[in-house]
Design an enzyme around this catalytic site. Structure first.
Site, mmCIF file in Angstrom:
data_model
loop_
_atom_site.group_PDB
_atom_site.id
_atom_site.type_symbol
_atom_site.label_atom_id
_atom_site.label_comp_id
_atom_site.label_asym_id
_atom_site.label_seq_id
_atom_site.Cartn_x
_atom_site.Cartn_y
_atom_site.Cartn_z
ATOM 1 N N THR A 276 -6.755 3.081 -8.591
ATOM 2 C CA THR A 276 -5.318 3.282 -8.737
ATOM 3 C C THR A 276 -5.065 4.281 -9.862
ATOM 4 O O THR A 276 -5.749 4.246 -10.877
ATOM 5 C CB THR A 276 -4.661 1.931 -9.092
ATOM 6 O OG1 THR A 276 -4.808 1.048 -7.991
ATOM 7 C CG2 THR A 276 -3.187 2.100 -9.414
ATOM 8 N N ARG B 250 -0.910 -5.345 3.362
ATOM 9 C CA ARG B 250 -1.104 -5.972 2.046
ATOM 10 C C ARG B 250 -0.463 -5.103 0.948
ATOM 11 O O ARG B 250 -0.609 -3.896 0.921
ATOM 12 C CB ARG B 250 -2.596 -6.146 1.784
ATOM 13 C CG ARG B 250 -2.952 -6.695 0.401
ATOM 14 C CD ARG B 250 -3.246 -5.592 -0.594
ATOM 15 N NE ARG B 250 -3.599 -6.104 -1.914
ATOM 16 C CZ ARG B 250 -3.735 -5.327 -2.987
ATOM 17 N NH1 ARG B 250 -3.546 -4.029 -2.902
ATOM 18 N NH2 ARG B 250 -4.032 -5.844 -4.157
ATOM 19 N N VAL B 251 0.258 -5.736 0.031
ATOM 20 C CA VAL B 251 0.895 -5.018 -1.071
ATOM 21 C C VAL B 251 0.410 -5.623 -2.383
ATOM 22 O O VAL B 251 0.442 -6.847 -2.555
ATOM 23 C CB VAL B 251 2.435 -5.125 -0.993
ATOM 24 C CG1 VAL B 251 3.086 -4.367 -2.144
ATOM 25 C CG2 VAL B 251 2.935 -4.586 0.341
ATOM 26 N N GLY B 252 -0.048 -4.764 -3.313
ATOM 27 C CA GLY B 252 -0.468 -5.223 -4.631
ATOM 28 C C GLY B 252 0.634 -5.013 -5.655
ATOM 29 O O GLY B 252 1.823 -5.092 -5.349
ATOM 30 N N ASP B 253 0.236 -4.729 -6.885
ATOM 31 C CA ASP B 253 1.210 -4.574 -7.979
ATOM 32 C C ASP B 253 1.826 -3.181 -8.051
ATOM 33 O O ASP B 253 2.946 -3.011 -8.573
ATOM 34 C CB ASP B 253 0.506 -4.835 -9.315
ATOM 35 C CG ASP B 253 -0.636 -3.836 -9.549
ATOM 36 O OD1 ASP B 253 -1.543 -3.768 -8.692
ATOM 37 O OD2 ASP B 253 -0.607 -3.112 -10.559
ATOM 38 N N THR C 228 -3.435 -0.912 -13.727
ATOM 39 C CA THR C 228 -4.446 -0.794 -12.688
ATOM 40 C C THR C 228 -5.316 -2.048 -12.723
ATOM 41 O O THR C 228 -5.430 -2.688 -13.761
ATOM 42 C CB THR C 228 -5.319 0.468 -12.890
ATOM 43 O OG1 THR C 228 -6.436 0.429 -11.997
ATOM 44 C CG2 THR C 228 -5.858 0.569 -14.301
ATOM 45 N N GLY C 229 -5.913 -2.379 -11.580
ATOM 46 C CA GLY C 229 -6.756 -3.576 -11.550
ATOM 47 C C GLY C 229 -6.401 -4.467 -10.370
ATOM 48 O O GLY C 229 -5.847 -3.997 -9.367
ATOM 49 N N GLY D 242 -4.425 -6.327 -8.170
ATOM 50 C CA GLY D 242 -2.981 -6.286 -7.992
ATOM 51 C C GLY D 242 -2.316 -7.644 -7.880
ATOM 52 O O GLY D 242 -1.204 -7.851 -8.392
HETATM 53 N N1 GLY Z 1 -3.745 -2.386 -8.457
HETATM 54 C C1 GLY Z 1 -3.641 -1.852 -7.177
HETATM 55 C C2 GLY Z 1 -3.654 -2.844 -6.096
HETATM 56 O O1 GLY Z 1 -4.097 -3.961 -6.294
HETATM 57 O O2 GLY Z 1 -3.220 -2.512 -5.019
#
Ligand code: GLY
Length: 328
Positions: free
Chosen positions: A193, A221-224, A243-244, A246
């Site tokens: 990221t 799928r949606v992260g942070d 980053t990391g 999510g």
């Molecule tokens: N940090 C990015 C994700 O998990 O999508």
């Protein structure tokens, strides 16, 4: 690395500055040079943008667009592929001077999702801030962006990674063997990221983050990264990009938590390291490992980075300081 250990550093800088990251994870030795080149190219784009008199939020968009186009990172071209073998991208951006933000989620045909997120800040007129999937792409077309083929976002590196994961995990369309997140954990718990925080000559700040998400993620799928407060946040003189992992970052609303602590006059570096440590202590993946990640941040008088992964790609530029490519 000892469990939960967080690495960090800060620099006293109160003028214009650009701080950029290209992901916090176990970056392989063979990928380090490419990452350095991507960071250097992004800072050069940011410097040009600042020199043209652009605001912090426009500089942030230029920096992140550069990394989306570079190919080294899990964002834009070179994004990790989902279970369908497609690049599905998320991006978000925020202006600390007014709390305006824009984000796009799960887009598949945008070369630079961050530019569409930036356009949404203006064209959405405060009524629409986040658009997902086909709606985001229809908005982009209406705003004169060109849609590209998904295949143009796919690099050979990521095609190979996808095929290796599919061989190992199995075809999720014909079996029930896939557990969401298992590929991410096995690949070192992190990914590339990208993001930046910027302070311009007027003292305005902005944060921006863009990602292809986790390797072999389920479609949708949606992260942070596209969530304001989780993957990015900016308010007043404080800005953060994360980053990391999510799902963990979203659970602790990491970017907003750190921004709030900065505005409450907590020490910048301590605010960052204590929140990463708290996330690690509180959230465990199904293997029992504490959640890891990294973030970059700026306050009114300093910038800092912190990470709890083996490596984090990051670099900084400020007048007088020059370009500093920090050790990966
Ligand atoms: N940090 C990015 C994700 O998990 O999508």
């Amino acid at each position: 690395m000892p469990d939960g250990l967080v690495f960090s550093a800060s620099f006293a800088i109160d003028g214009p500055v650009i701080l950029v990251h290209g992901g916090a994870w176990d970056i392989p030795d063979g990928a380090v040079e490419d990452h350095r080149d991507g960071l250097k190219t992004a800072l050069a784009a940011g410097r040009r943008s600042l020199a043209s008199g652009h605001s912090a939020v426009d500089v942030a968009a230029d920096v992140v667009a550069s990394m989306e186009s570079h190919g080294a990172f899990d964002a834009g071209r070179g994004a990790m592929l989902n279970q369908d073998g497609r690049a599905q991208l998320d991006a978000g951006i925020m202006d600390g001077s007014c709390l305006d933000y824009g984000a796009v989620i799960a887009v598949e045909r945008l070369k630079n999702p961050i530019r569409v997120a930036r356009r949404l800040m203006d064209a959405g007129n405060g009524q629409v801030r986040i658009l997902a999937g086909e709606g985001a792409e229809r908005f982009a077309v209406a705003e004169a962006f060109t849609l590209i083929d998904n295949v143009d976002l796919i690099s050979e590196r990521e095609r190979d990674r996808f095929e290796a994961l599919r061989d190992r995990i199995g075809d999720v369309h014909t079996s029930q063997s896939f557990l969401p997140g298992v590929a991410d954990r096995r690949s070192g718990g992190g990914h590339d990221t990208v993001g930046c925080v910027v302070r311009d000559a007027r003292g305005h700040v902005a944060a921006a983050t863009s990602t292809g998400g986790t390797p072999f993620k389920p479609p949708g799928r949606v992260g942070d990264s596209p969530l304001p407060g989780s993957g990015f946040y900016a308010d007043g003189e404080a800005a953060v990009s994360c980053t990391g992992w999510g799902e963990a970052i979203a659970a602790v609303v990491l970017a907003h938590d750190v921004v709030r602590r900065i505005l409450d006059d907590e020490d910048l570096e301590l605010a960052m390291t204590s929140r990463l440590q708290a996330m690690h202590d509180r959230i465990r993946n199904p293997d029992g490992d504490g959640a890891r990640g990294g973030l970059i941040a700026l306050s009114g008088s300093a910038v800092a980075w912190a990470y709890s992964t083996p490596r984090m790609a990051r670099a900084i530029w400020a007048p007088g300081l020059g370009t500093v490519h920090l050790e990966l």
